[in-house]
Design an enzyme around this catalytic site. Structure first.
Site, short mmCIF file in Angstrom:
data_model
loop_
_atom_site.label_atom_id
_atom_site.label_comp_id
_atom_site.label_asym_id
_atom_site.label_seq_id
_atom_site.Cartn_x
_atom_site.Cartn_y
_atom_site.Cartn_z
N GLY A 106 0.82 -1.22 0.00
CA GLY A 106 0.00 0.00 0.00
C GLY A 106 0.84 1.25 0.00
CB ILE A 227 -0.07 4.18 6.70
CG1 ILE A 227 -1.05 3.06 6.32
CG2 ILE A 227 0.26 5.05 5.52
CD1 ILE A 227 -2.47 3.55 6.15
CG ASP A 228 -0.97 -0.97 8.49
OD1 ASP A 228 -1.60 0.00 8.05
OD2 ASP A 228 -1.24 -2.14 8.20
CG MET A 279 -6.65 1.47 6.37
SD MET A 279 -5.59 1.77 4.98
CE MET A 279 -6.72 1.36 3.66
CE1 TYR A 567 -7.30 1.16 0.22
CE2 TYR A 567 -9.46 1.44 1.20
CZ TYR A 567 -8.45 0.61 0.75
OH TYR A 567 -8.59 -0.75 0.83
P1 FBP Z 1 1.00 -2.05 3.60
O1 FBP Z 1 1.22 -2.93 4.78
O2 FBP Z 1 1.29 -2.69 2.33
O3 FBP Z 1 1.72 -0.75 3.76
O4 FBP Z 1 -0.54 -1.66 3.52
C1 FBP Z 1 -1.21 -1.28 4.66
C2 FBP Z 1 -2.66 -0.98 4.38
O5 FBP Z 1 -2.86 0.38 4.12
C3 FBP Z 1 -3.51 -1.46 5.56
O6 FBP Z 1 -3.64 -0.47 6.53
C4 FBP Z 1 -4.79 -1.84 4.88
O7 FBP Z 1 -5.47 -2.84 5.58
C5 FBP Z 1 -4.33 -2.37 3.57
O8 FBP Z 1 -3.15 -1.70 3.27
C6 FBP Z 1 -5.33 -2.16 2.47
O9 FBP Z 1 -4.94 -2.88 1.37
P2 FBP Z 1 -5.39 -2.59 -0.11
O10 FBP Z 1 -4.62 -1.39 -0.56
O11 FBP Z 1 -4.98 -3.78 -0.86
O12 FBP Z 1 -6.86 -2.34 -0.11
#
Ligand code: FBP
Length: 699
Positions: A106, A227-228, A279, A567
């Site tokens: 992400g 971001i997590d 998120m 997002y």
């Molecule tokens: P990353 O661990 O790849 O950085 O992504 C984190 C995240 O933003 C989570 O917070 C969220 O659950 C997930 O991506 C959402 O995934 P997607 O972009 O596939 O909908």
């Protein structure tokens, strides 16, 4: 239109004011692009060297030793600047290089600055060097889709959010075929180094690629992105090597600003509970930071719920000479009760509104849901492996999936060795609402991760909350407190004596400013009965209109508004903290590459301190890896860092829970973090969690 002069649309569109206000490039964009993040001391000199830091130690997993033999002995590398170097070092440092960079997973604010930092350092060392950006994530490496970066492109994205320049994707390089294609790409582009900007899974990938390409001399460097905020690295002694992945601060601040606005709206309009899902796929770091930033009335922290022990249940079992294992951890039902308690308490004091923050990954910490997630992960992975066909393609509709599960339950009855999905699992699963069943059966990503962002976590929870609040309302326990003055005025206006009706209507009449309706009065019928019993009216008389009005006012309506923050925050332009952090991560990457490192993750120490004290380092990835269950199998991965309930940040939130719930006559205690302003005095320097956790950290 009267009062306006006619103008042709083409002339209007050419008007200088129209051109100015509709231009894509505005003052904020220009300011961001022109900003030059300050660099760490180590990078203010001509060269930077690595110094092995043996004081940091790790307990190495045997499997990691076996699978990653060439990079397992890597140590932490401190980066130091120097203005002079012998000829051979200078020659190697400045040799022409080709470096490829990819975003994986992400988006996270600051990614473009990692590229900018790397690009600037590469070009400064040798302007003939080339930097390639792989397009749309790891697929770009596998398929050799790359773009050579140049000044114009890099300048266009400096200090801007998103991964727009080269995009991102979630493909995992997890097969020998994909690995071989990556090697071919590196070969074709004559790459010296490959940089993987990603989360725990992507840095795991970086370690395997580093091992695979070790003999070819292609260096692989990881960068901690998500971001997590769940990439946090410590050594065996607890020394912090990477306190936070980049992007966390910006996303948390963006979420907090929106949540804070809801706190303002809800306490103005006093009629809604705003349910804010934020998120954080598993870890609740973002929710914790949002709590500290906003002081929302309730914030759930998944890791805290997992830690929950039902003392009453434990005590009851103890008296019976038993151990009740169900007393450990929280169930969805129990959690809904905890939320209801807060809502009921605030209503009693006249506040039938507020803000609740729910981390999207909270379900991972709820007993029964976690079991479903693990079981279904395994079922899907086993199906795909056994039939070499995608589970979701085979069973497109929910009914087909449920039918498959029913057949598995049937199998468990016939074959005692098959325990993965039994009749009880099937019955329980069939009891949950269809939208949630669909959510739990949703397609996992290529890393086997459960797609929490697509499950309506807050709906699952709030549906239970609503059901229970209705019960509490029927039992007269969910009541809206009425201000004494309002009650008195209303009755006096109708020529009724408030003191005559008061003790009958309210259980705390004369004792409190906020009056609480007697719990036995739950309807107009029971109200009338009470009035008759107390001889305030006769059986053939109507309830006085003013009394009826007060009763109706005391019956709360539970109205919610759901919001999802994810997002939007992920796409925010980075805070100054993230701009500086990521630019320096880019410089760190180059330093590691120029000094011959591989299998390292770029990091910056002392993030909680003033920028002048930041120290760039290389963190060895292989020694951090351990075995974990993924897609139904044990795999070597980088451990996700979840919220530590012993941490100062969590303890501060816990200690303030009662205050921020504000189920008392005092005003709410909301905090206004304000928007991300980039420049100007109001912006937070760094995440509050980072600052708090550093207070109790050993030097
Ligand atoms: P990353 O661990 O790849 O950085 O992504 C984190 C995240 O933003 C989570 O917070 C969220 O659950 C997930 O991506 C959402 O995934 P997607 O972009 O596939 O909908």
């Amino acid at each position: 239109m009267p009062g306006t002069k006619p103008i042709k649309i083409n002339d209007l569109l050419k008007h200088p004011k129209v051109l100015k206000v509709t231009d894509n490039v505005n003052a904020v964009l220009l300011e961001r692009r022109q900003y030059s993040p300050p660099v760490c001391k180590a990078f203010s000199q001509k060269f930077s060297r690595l110094q092995q830091a043996d004081e940091f130690t790790f307990t190495v997993d045997k499997e990691a030793q076996k699978q990653l033999p060439d990079i397992i002995d890597n140590r932490v590398q401190k980066i130091q600047g120097c203005n002079t170097a012998d000829a051979s070092f200078a020659k190697t440092y400045r040799r022409k290089r080709n470096i490829g960079i990819v975003f994986s997973g992400g988006p996270a604010p600051g990614g473009h600055n990692v590229i900018a930092g790397l690009y600037d350092a590469v070009k400064q060392a040798n302007d003939k060097s080339r930097v390639y950006g792989f397009l749309i994530g790891p697929d770009g490496i596998v398929e050799n889709e790359a773009l050579e970066l140049n000044d114009d492109l890099v300048d266009a994205y400096r200090n801007l959010g998103g991964f727009t320049m080269i995009k991102t994707g979630r493909t995992k390089i997890d097969t020998p075929e994909k690995m071989a294609l990556c090697k071919t790409t590196c070969d074709k582009l004559d790459l010296d180094a490959l940089v993987i900007v990603g989360g725990d899974d992507s840095n795991t990938n970086a370690a395997f690629l580093a091992q695979e390409m070790f003999a070819d001399g292609v260096q692989v460097i990881g960068v901690p992105k998500t971001i997590d905020g769940d990439i946090q690295v410590r050594d065996d002694n607890g020394s912090v090597l990477c306190a936070m992945s980049f992007g966390f601060h910006t996303a948390a601040r963006a979420f907090a600003n929106s949540i804070s606005n809801l706190c303002t709206d809800s306490s103005s309009d006093v009629k809604y509970w705003h349910i804010c899902k934020v998120m954080g796929r598993v870890a609740s770091h973002l929710a914790l930071e949002a709590a500290l930033q906003t002081h929302a009335n309730m914030t759930l922290i998944g890791e805290d719920l997992a830690d929950y022990v039902d003392q009453k249940r434990l005590e009851k079992a103890r008296k019976e000479g038993k151990v009740d294992y169900h007393a450990y951890g929280i169930t969805l039902r129990h959690l809904s009760r905890v939320i209801c308690e807060g809502i009921v308490r605030r209503a009693a004091i006249g506040k039938n509104y507020g803000v609740i923050v729910v981390p999207e990954g909270v379900l991972e910490f709820i007993n029964e849901i976690q079991v479903f997630i693990i079981k279904l992960n395994t079922i899907i992975a086993e199906h795909n492996q056994t039939y070499d066909k995608d589970f979701h393609a085979t069973f497109a509709r929910l009914v087909d999936k449920l039918d498959y599960l029913r057949r598995l339950a049937q199998r468990s009855r016939e074959d005692a060795s098959f325990t993965l999905w039994n009749t009880r699992d099937d019955d329980l699963f069939n009891d949950i609402p269809a939208f949630f069943q669909e959510g739990l059966l949703m397609e996992r990503d290529s890393h086997g991760n459960f797609p929490f962002s697509q499950v309506e976590t807050e709906k699952v929870l709030m549906d239970l909350v609503k059901d229970y609040l209705n019960i509490l309302k029927d039992e007269g326990r969910y009541r809206l407190g009425i201000h004494k003055n309002h009650y008195r005025k209303t009755l006096k206006r109708a020529d009724l004596d408030p003191d005559a009706f008061g003790p009958l209507l309210f259980e705390n009449y004369g004792q409190s400013e906020i009056l609480l309706r007697r719990s036995a009065i739950i309807s107009l019928k029971t109200l009338k009965q009470s009035l008759i019993e107390e001889q305030m009216i006769n059986a053939d008389q109507e309830i006085p209109a003013a009394v009826e009005k007060i009763f109706k006012k005391s019956v709360p309506a539970f109205k919610t508004q759901n919001h999802f923050y994810g997002y939007d925050g992920r796409g925010n332009d980075p805070t100054r903290f993230d701009c500086i952090y990521t630019y320096n991560l880019g410089l760190t990457v180059f330093s590691l590459v120029a000094n011959g490192a591989t299998g390292q993750m770029a990091a910056v120490r002392n993030l909680e301190q003033d920028f002048t004290k930041w120290e760039p380092i290389g963190v060895p990835i292989a020694p951090l890896m351990h075995l974990e269950e993924r897609k139904g199998r044990l795999a070597l991965v980088l451990e996700k860092s979840v919220v530590d309930v012993r941490s100062a940040a969590f303890q501060v939130v816990k200690a303030n829970r009662e205050k921020w719930l504000a189920a008392d006559a005092a005003r709410d205690h909301f905090r206004r973090p304000g928007p991300i302003r980039f420049t100007g005095k109001s912006e937070e320097d760094r995440p509050i969690t980072l600052e708090l956790n550093a207070i109790c950290r050993l030097p």
